[in-house]
Design an enzyme around this catalytic site. Structure first.
Site, short mmCIF file in Angstrom:
data_model
loop_
_atom_site.label_atom_id
_atom_site.label_comp_id
_atom_site.label_asym_id
_atom_site.label_seq_id
_atom_site.Cartn_x
_atom_site.Cartn_y
_atom_site.Cartn_z
N SER A 49 0.87 -1.18 0.00
CA SER A 49 0.00 0.00 0.00
C SER A 49 0.91 1.23 0.00
CB SER A 49 -0.88 0.02 1.24
OG SER A 49 -0.07 0.20 2.40
N ASP A 80 -0.81 -1.51 -4.24
CA ASP A 80 -2.21 -1.69 -3.83
C ASP A 80 -2.85 -0.30 -3.63
OD1 ASP A 80 -4.46 -3.10 -3.02
OD2 ASP A 80 -3.76 -3.39 -0.96
N HIS A 81 -4.02 -0.10 -4.18
CA HIS A 81 -4.77 1.17 -4.03
C HIS A 81 -3.93 2.41 -4.32
CE1 HIS A 81 -8.43 -0.65 -2.47
NE2 HIS A 81 -7.68 -1.45 -1.75
N HIS A 178 -12.67 -3.66 3.81
CA HIS A 178 -11.37 -3.85 4.46
C HIS A 178 -11.50 -4.01 5.98
CE1 HIS A 178 -9.53 -1.53 0.86
NE2 HIS A 178 -9.33 -2.81 0.69
N GLY A 210 -10.84 -6.87 0.50
CA GLY A 210 -11.54 -7.09 1.76
C GLY A 210 -11.94 -8.55 1.94
N ASN A 252 -7.34 -10.42 -2.18
CA ASN A 252 -6.51 -9.61 -1.29
C ASN A 252 -6.68 -10.01 0.17
OD1 ASN A 252 -6.03 -8.26 -3.66
ND2 ASN A 252 -6.58 -6.25 -2.87
N THR A 253 -5.56 -10.23 0.83
CA THR A 253 -5.58 -10.59 2.25
C THR A 253 -4.52 -9.80 3.00
OG1 THR A 253 -6.26 -12.85 1.65
CG2 THR A 253 -5.42 -12.52 3.87
O1 TD4 Z 1 -6.33 -4.01 -0.49
N1 TD4 Z 1 -6.33 -4.64 0.69
C1 TD4 Z 1 -5.23 -4.35 1.63
C2 TD4 Z 1 -5.37 -2.97 2.20
C3 TD4 Z 1 -4.09 -2.53 2.88
C4 TD4 Z 1 -4.22 -1.23 3.63
O2 TD4 Z 1 -2.95 -0.81 3.96
P1 TD4 Z 1 -2.74 0.57 4.72
O3 TD4 Z 1 -3.19 0.38 6.17
O4 TD4 Z 1 -1.26 0.85 4.63
O5 TD4 Z 1 -3.56 1.63 4.00
C5 TD4 Z 1 -7.37 -5.51 0.99
O6 TD4 Z 1 -8.32 -5.62 0.21
C6 TD4 Z 1 -7.29 -6.31 2.28
O7 TD4 Z 1 -8.54 -6.80 2.72
P2 TD4 Z 1 -8.67 -7.39 4.23
O8 TD4 Z 1 -9.97 -8.12 4.27
O9 TD4 Z 1 -7.52 -8.29 4.46
O10 TD4 Z 1 -8.67 -6.21 5.16
ZN ZN Z 2 -8.17 -3.30 -0.92
CA CA Z 3 -11.62 2.05 -3.46
#
Ligand code: TD4
Ligand code: ZN
Ligand code: CA
Length: 306
Positions: A49, A80-81, A178, A210, A252-253
């Site tokens: 992230s 990611d994002h 999430h 999520g 995603n996990t």
């Molecule tokens: O995309 N993600 C992971 C999100 C990571 C966030 O990181 P920051 O705290 O640095 O912003 C997911 O979709 C994870 O889903 P989950 O169910 O494991 O929360």
């Molecule tokens: Zn996510």
């Molecule tokens: Ca979004």
């Protein structure tokens, strides 16, 4: 070996299994993810992230790149994002092989325009692109149908979005959110919606954010050793299995790893008051995360696919 995200996900989509995208923030998490994947002979996506990049800096990425090149499984380094064009360019410069641009909070036209810009830059470098449409708001199952409709991914819009932008895989909002609190009641996946999206986008790998299972044992361990995580809930493994059959290829996990880490650290500190060696504290956490990654890999069906 380092490969693009599309290389991993195209095969997964064709052969009907899922691949985990696990988030890392430090050396132990990266090791847990890569070692577990290698032992399970599974391809894997290592996700960062913007928060992770801020926390770990470029060293976190160089370490991961170095490790990814040495393991004997396909690994993609994924942003990611990504929140901006600039953030994506930075990831491209660092050597990422997959990037996500997330403009799902903007209106449709802006999301298309900004995503397209990222696709042009990334594809010029042979890097794959994920984008998102719909909002991962943690919609409750009992919420009225039209209200849900406004937040979750509209299948027809998803189709137009993919055509206009040229993305390689698409993140869809189908009910998950999430973190360890996935709403009141039983967290759900809108399977009907997912099937409609997949039917309009044949062959396109779909992405589930999520997706953590938030296993009870992990939460209980944290609480047993002094933590307080209440009302935590995740996505049921059966829902994940079904979603993969319906077209989800990237899962995603992050939360499950965070929970495993925290429980293990709490246990060591609570049961061994004399401990002060960081390796004795973080080592068990790494092992606990490894077990979680392996379990997820088996659930997704990616074991033995490397
Ligand atoms: O995309 N993600 C992971 C999100 C990571 C966030 O990181 P920051 O705290 O640095 O912003 C997911 O979709 C994870 O889903 P989950 O169910 O494991 O929360
Ligand atoms: Zn996510
Ligand atoms: Ca979004």
């Amino acid at each position: 070996m380092l490969v693009t995200g599309l290389e991993i996900l195209k095969k997964a989509r064709e052969e009907g299994y899922g691949v985990g995208a696990f988030n890392t923030n430090n050396m132990e998490i990266t090791q847990a993810i890569l070692e577990a994947s290698e032992e399970e002979k599974s391809p894997v996506i290592l996700a960062f992230s913007e928060g992770a990049l801020k926390y770990g800096g470029e060293y976190l990425v160089s370490m991961a790149l170095e490790m990814a090149k040495r393991v004997r499984i396909p690994v993609a380094l994924h942003l990611d994002h990504g929140s901006s064009y600039q953030a994506v360019l930075k990831a491209l410069r660092l050597g990422f092989t997959s990037v996500m641009i997330d403009k799902s909070g903007e209106d449709f036209e802006t999301n298309v325009r900004e995503t397209k810009r990222v696709v042009e830059a990334a594809h010029a470098l042979g890097v794959s692109v994920e984008a998102e449409i719909g909002k991962l708001a943690g919609v409750e199952e009992h919420v009225a149908v039209d209200e849900k409709d406004a937040l979750l991914t509209n299948p027809r819009e998803a189709q137009i979005f993919a055509e206009k932008t040229g993305i390689d895989y698409l993140a869809v909002a189908i009910g998950t959110s999430h973190g360890p609190y996935k709403g009141k009641g039983r967290p759900f996946i809108d399977h009907q919606r997912l099937k409609k999206i997949a039917a309009l986008l044949p062959g396109m790998p779909l992405v589930l954010h999520g997706a953590s299972g938030v296993p009870k044992e992990l939460v209980e361990k944290i609480n047993q050793y002094g933590g307080r995580i209440e009302g935590a809930q995740g996505i049921h493994p059966d829902d994940i299995r079904q979603a993969i059959q319906e077209g989800i290829s990237k899962i995603n996990t992050d939360t499950d790893l965070r929970l495993a880490f925290t429980g293990a650290v709490r246990e060591v500190l609570a049961t061994d008051p004399k401990v002060y060696d960081p390796r004795k504290i973080l080592g068990p956490a790494r092992e606990a995360m490894k077990r979680v990654v392996k379990e997820r890999i088996r659930l997704f069906g990616s074991a033995g696919r490397a």
